[in-house]
Scaffold this active site. Structure first.
Site, short mmCIF file in Angstrom:
data_model
loop_
_atom_site.label_atom_id
_atom_site.label_comp_id
_atom_site.label_asym_id
_atom_site.label_seq_id
_atom_site.Cartn_x
_atom_site.Cartn_y
_atom_site.Cartn_z
N GLU A 244 4.81 2.65 13.19
CA GLU A 244 4.90 1.53 11.66
C GLU A 244 3.25 -0.20 12.06
OE1 GLU A 244 5.14 -0.36 9.10
OE2 GLU A 244 6.71 0.97 7.74
N SER A 262 7.32 -0.90 -25.11
CA SER A 262 8.02 0.51 -24.45
C SER A 262 6.53 0.98 -24.24
CB SER A 262 8.85 0.63 -25.63
OG SER A 262 7.41 0.20 -26.54
CA CA Z 1 8.19 2.05 6.96
#
Ligand code: CA
Length: 574
Positions: A244, A262
């Site tokens: 990370e 919608s």
């Molecule tokens: Ca992650």
């Protein structure tokens, strides 16, 4: 949920359809009795038309056509069983009436699914036969002993029939689960696709840990587990650095959040569900999924879609583009849209937006309430339209809410209103799917049928009344201007604010340059919503304009994308 009509609301899918297309105004939580009755009328006319046309296409009896329709339906959500029951109960009456040369309108009026109120016009989809009053009277004579009518008139609940009680219960809960505006669980991320699951926001990767969800900043660089569900975690054994940190730190990850109606949720009814000549065993395969997604297909929408488009065009959703730009954004999407949503009722479901100011990454929020402020289905649409003042005050409330919920460094983009006159201009003289076989129903007929029943999703644009269409366009332009003024004059601490025109004209021109026709950008069955191709072309416009004008909104291209693919493959999919 009571009375005969509601078993039919539950019965074949068709009865559910109009209920969900309804763009009910903010003041109405649940559809009124009148709306239910109007939907039952539309449902009846659609189903009887399909049966009649199936018999015509296959040169079969009406009985055989009804049985055929039931075999096409899947067993999921009890659709096939319900269909058989409905055929069992109403079939004999429908057969008798169709044999007497009634059309679908006449059948449904005779069976009193459609009613003509005193002093009101008779609502019909097909051209009225000559001497229809006489025909209707004759039909009522035939139907004197009808079981259908007996129940219809007594107002008793067909679900009280012993053999239907259990199935009614199951159908009711299936329907209740698909009601728009239902409260959302506090644990907002899910491992299931429908019922507001991962079709709507990034799939949960750790159902047992509420602190693991898409969009959060990684917990301790995700050394031990994937706390933000982007498929990146663990330590690179070569250098001991967490992946990370190595791949995502400083890459400016961000999520995409749509606040929409919608159109944003991608409302879509498959034409195959109502077109006898195209109907087969495969036609209804996707129906149960669609019903449990409120007939929306956010997984294929322009803002947050993550599946490959079935429409054959190469453009991708905004989410997929953000993901492609930076793989650390994987699964960080939220489609916070509701059928019938407008500036005026957004506050009722904005609470389902999930973003933690301290724990999560910033987000790009698109505010796209593109029709329901001016689209009204009532007798006097103009007086019910949102005024610029009302829009201003509600949008300011929304922005204040966002400022207190979005992480610092977020971006908010307000979308303007389209000019809906293209609906009438491009569709009114084309044949509606139910009118293609016998060339007898145009979109103009379909629009006026819905208007007559007061359930048009946009009576003010889906109308032959040119003055009304022009007034609606004027109001839409005023409202767009209000949004533009807010975007240029207001400042917020946690996000910067932009305005984009709704570029329908531009995508129409682009589509024509590619050899397409403008009507091909509108949903076939409802004749109202932008379809998948239109949504993806709009996403393309959005991306190009933002990239050109405010590139910082989209973040940087992550140079580690190829490495992420190498180490984590598809990052766990969607
Ligand atoms: Ca992650």
């Amino acid at each position: 949920m009571k009375s005969l009509r509601n078993i039919c609301l539950a019965a074949p899918l068709f009865f559910l359809l109009p209920l969900h297309t309804s763009t009910s105004p903010a003041s109405e939580d649940q559809p009124s009795t009148r709306q239910y009755n109007a939907h039952a009328c539309v449902g009846c006319v659609v189903v009887v038309s399909v049966i009649e046309q199936l018999a015509q296409v296959h040169n079969s009896t009406v009985q055989a056509a009804m049985e055929r329709l039931c075999t096409y339906l899947p067993e999921k959500l009890l659709l096939k069983t319900t269909c058989s029951l409905v055929v069992h109960i109403f079939g004999p009456d429908v057969i008798k009436l169709l044999r007497a040369d009634m059309n679908a309108d006449m059948v449904c009026h005779t069976l009193e699914f459609c009613k003509q109120d005193p002093g009101q016009p008779l609502c019909h989809l097909y051209p009225l036969p000559k001497a229809w009053k006489f025909t209707l009277e004759k039909a009522r004579q035939i139907m004197k002993k009808s079981l259908t009518l007996k129940y219809s008139r007594s107002g008793s609940d067909i679900c009280s029939l012993p053999f239907l009680a259990k199935i009614c219960q199951q159908i009711k809960s299936a329907i209740e689960n698909s009601v728009p505006f239902k409260d959302v669980d506090s644990d907002k991320y899910s491992v299931f696709p429908t019922l507001r699951g991962y079709h709507w926001r990034g799939r949960d990767c750790n159902d047992s840990n509420r602190l693991a969800y898409p969009g959060r900043r990684p917990d301790n660089w995700d050394i031990h587990q994937d706390s933000n569900c982007n498929g990146i975690w663990g330590i690179d054994p070569k250098d001991g650095i967490p992946y990370e940190k190595k791949f995502c730190e400083g890459s400016q990850p961000r999520g995409i959040i749509l606040l929409g109606d919608s159109a944003g949720a991608h409302f879509h009814i498959s034409p195959e569900w109502i077109t006898a000549s195209q109907m087969s065993l495969k036609s209804f395969f996707s129906l149960p999924t669609a019903l449990t997604d409120e007939l929306n297909w956010p997984q294929l929408s322009g803002a947050t879609g993550f599946l490959d488009s079935s429409s054959g065009i190469k453009e991708n959703s905004i989410y997929l583009r953000l993901r492609k730009r930076n793989h650390c954004n994987h699964r960080d999407y939220q489609n916070i849209s509701r059928n019938g949503a407008s500036s005026q009722n957004l506050k009722r479901f904005i609470g389902s937006l999930s973003r933690n100011q301290l724990l999560d990454y910033p987000a790009i929020v698109i505010y796209a309430m593109i029709g329901n402020d001016v689209c009204k289905g009532k007798i006097d649409p103009v007086s019910e339209m949102t005024t610029p003042d009302k829009l201003y005050s509600k949008v300011m409330e929304t922005l204040k809410y966002l400022n207190s919920h979005l992480p610092n460094g977020s971006h908010v983009i307000l979308y303007g209103f389209p000019d809906g006159t293209f609906l009438w201009d491009n569709l009114h003289n084309r044949y509606y799917p139910l009118g293609q076989l016998n060339k007898d129903v145009t979109y103009a007929n379909f629009y006026s049928f819905l208007s007559c029943l007061q359930i048009s999703p946009c009576q003010s644009w889906m109308t032959s009344n040119k003055t009304l269409r022009t007034l609606t366009t004027e109001r839409a332009a005023q409202l767009s201007n209000t949004l533009k003024n807010i975007a240029t004059s207001k400042k917020f601490t946690n996000f910067d604010l932009f305005y984009l025109d709704f570029a329908y004209q531009e995508i129409t021109e682009e589509w024509q340059e590619r050899g397409g026709q403008p009507w091909q950008l509108i949903e076939t069955v409802d004749g109202f919503h932008p379809n998948e191709v239109a949504l993806l072309l709009l996403a393309d416009r959005f991306w190009k304009k933002v990239q050109l004008q405010w590139p910082h909104v989209l973040g940087k291209e992550n140079p580690f994308n190829p490495r992420i693919e190498q180490v984590f493959g598809d990052q766990g999919g969607h």
